[in-house]
Design an enzyme around this catalytic site. Structure first.
Site, PDB file in Angstrom:
ATOM      1  N   GLU A 139       0.835  -1.214   0.000  1.00  0.00           N
ATOM      2  CA  GLU A 139       0.000   0.000   0.000  1.00  0.00           C
ATOM      3  C   GLU A 139       0.872   1.269   0.000  1.00  0.00           C
ATOM      4  O   GLU A 139       2.105   1.197   0.088  1.00  0.00           O
ATOM      5  CB  GLU A 139      -0.962  -0.052   1.201  1.00  0.00           C
ATOM      6  CG  GLU A 139      -2.382  -0.409   0.792  1.00  0.00           C
ATOM      7  CD  GLU A 139      -3.090   0.749   0.068  1.00  0.00           C
ATOM      8  OE1 GLU A 139      -2.442   1.755  -0.290  1.00  0.00           O
ATOM      9  OE2 GLU A 139      -4.308   0.642  -0.138  1.00  0.00           O
ATOM     10  N   HIS A 140       0.213   2.428  -0.051  1.00  0.00           N
ATOM     11  CA  HIS A 140       0.873   3.732  -0.251  1.00  0.00           C
ATOM     12  C   HIS A 140       2.013   4.034   0.742  1.00  0.00           C
ATOM     13  O   HIS A 140       1.974   3.656   1.909  1.00  0.00           O
ATOM     14  CB  HIS A 140      -0.178   4.844  -0.128  1.00  0.00           C
ATOM     15  CG  HIS A 140      -0.776   4.896   1.238  1.00  0.00           C
ATOM     16  ND1 HIS A 140      -0.237   5.644   2.252  1.00  0.00           N
ATOM     17  CD2 HIS A 140      -1.845   4.258   1.767  1.00  0.00           C
ATOM     18  CE1 HIS A 140      -0.965   5.474   3.343  1.00  0.00           C
ATOM     19  NE2 HIS A 140      -1.936   4.629   3.078  1.00  0.00           N
ATOM     20  N   ASP A 141       2.996   4.732   0.243  1.00  0.00           N
ATOM     21  CA  ASP A 141       4.081   5.300   1.060  1.00  0.00           C
ATOM     22  C   ASP A 141       4.962   4.272   1.767  1.00  0.00           C
ATOM     23  O   ASP A 141       5.600   4.595   2.766  1.00  0.00           O
ATOM     24  CB  ASP A 141       3.521   6.308   2.095  1.00  0.00           C
ATOM     25  CG  ASP A 141       2.806   7.455   1.413  1.00  0.00           C
ATOM     26  OD1 ASP A 141       3.467   8.144   0.623  1.00  0.00           O
ATOM     27  OD2 ASP A 141       1.592   7.635   1.635  1.00  0.00           O
TER      28      ASP A 141
END
Ligand code: UDP
Length: 218
Positions: A139-141
């Site tokens: 997922e993001h980041d």
């Protein structure tokens, strides 16, 4: 330009990634041959319809450019072989299945293997020779180091940092961190299959269970 491609490792991991590698060349309209490299082989043989040979024989093959995907789950072996390939002028090949979802600003270094149904979302940085097995997501980041391995179905949520050589077992779930306090999986840590990781994991330890706890060596 003659090219020769290889999947390095003809055991479980390599035989599962060969069809993905074939799919990628078909997508790119590249009709070059893909062979297996496996150092357990003494002579050229055939595995699942592909020529298979050891590394010495592979090096002796004629081609202007050679590419190899290291399809071996053990990350220390991947590192050793990656250094050897680089020294020998053989490119680390990245192989990505047709149905992988890659969102925005996903920066992935060379030599990755992204199996079918993997999703890599946005603003992610991933190091060399990353393996994401079937149905895993990032997922993001997230920031992922070199030679990290995900078994099938790993759920790596947002703002997680995973250091070099960590191994995440099948179906593990890692809780998301925050931008100022990412959840960190330390260098060389092992997360057991199905573990539910709710807090950072120190380097070199093994965690198992729900909530994941350090497995003490007996
Ligand atoms: N292998 C190799 N060169 C090496 C180390 C390993 O060719 O320097 C091969 C080994 O012979 C075996 C494969 O890599 O066929 C590793 O297979 P294993 O079943 O251990 O694991 P997996 O396929 O799950 O990574």
């Amino acid at each position: 330009m003659t090219k020769l491609y290889a999947v390095y490792g003809a055991s479980g991991c390599g035989r599962s990634l060969m069809p993905v590698a074939r799919q990628q060349l078909a997508r790119e309209n590249d009709t070059s041959e893909i062979v297996f490299i496996d150092d357990a082989l003494h002579e050229v043989s055939e595995v699942n319809g592909h020529r298979a040979m050891n590394y010495v024989t592979f090096k002796a093959q004629h081609a202007e450019q050679k590419f190899a995907l290291i399809a071996i789950a053990n990350s220390a072996v991947r590192e050793k072989l990656a250094l050897q390939l680089e020294q020998d002028g053989i490119y680390l090949w990245s192989v990505i299945a047709d149905n992988v979802v890659l969102m925005d600003q996903a920066e992935i270094a060379e030599g990755c293997a992204l199996s079918p149904f993997v999703t890599i979302t946005s603003n992610i940085k991933i190091g060399k020779c990353f393996h994401a097995n079937l149905y895993s997501y990032v997922e993001h980041d997230c920031v992922i180091g070199d030679y990290v391995t995900f078994a099938p179905g790993v759920k790596c949520n947002g703002n997680i940092h995973i250091e070099d050589h960590a191994y995440i077992g099948a179906g593990a779930v890692i809780k998301q961190g925050t931008p100022d306090q990412p959840l960190v999986i330390g260098r060389g840590a092992i997360v057991g299959m199905g573990a539910v990781v709710t807090k950072s994991v120190p380097a070199g330890v093994t965690v198992v269970g729900n909530p994941a706890r350090i497995l003490e060596q007996k």
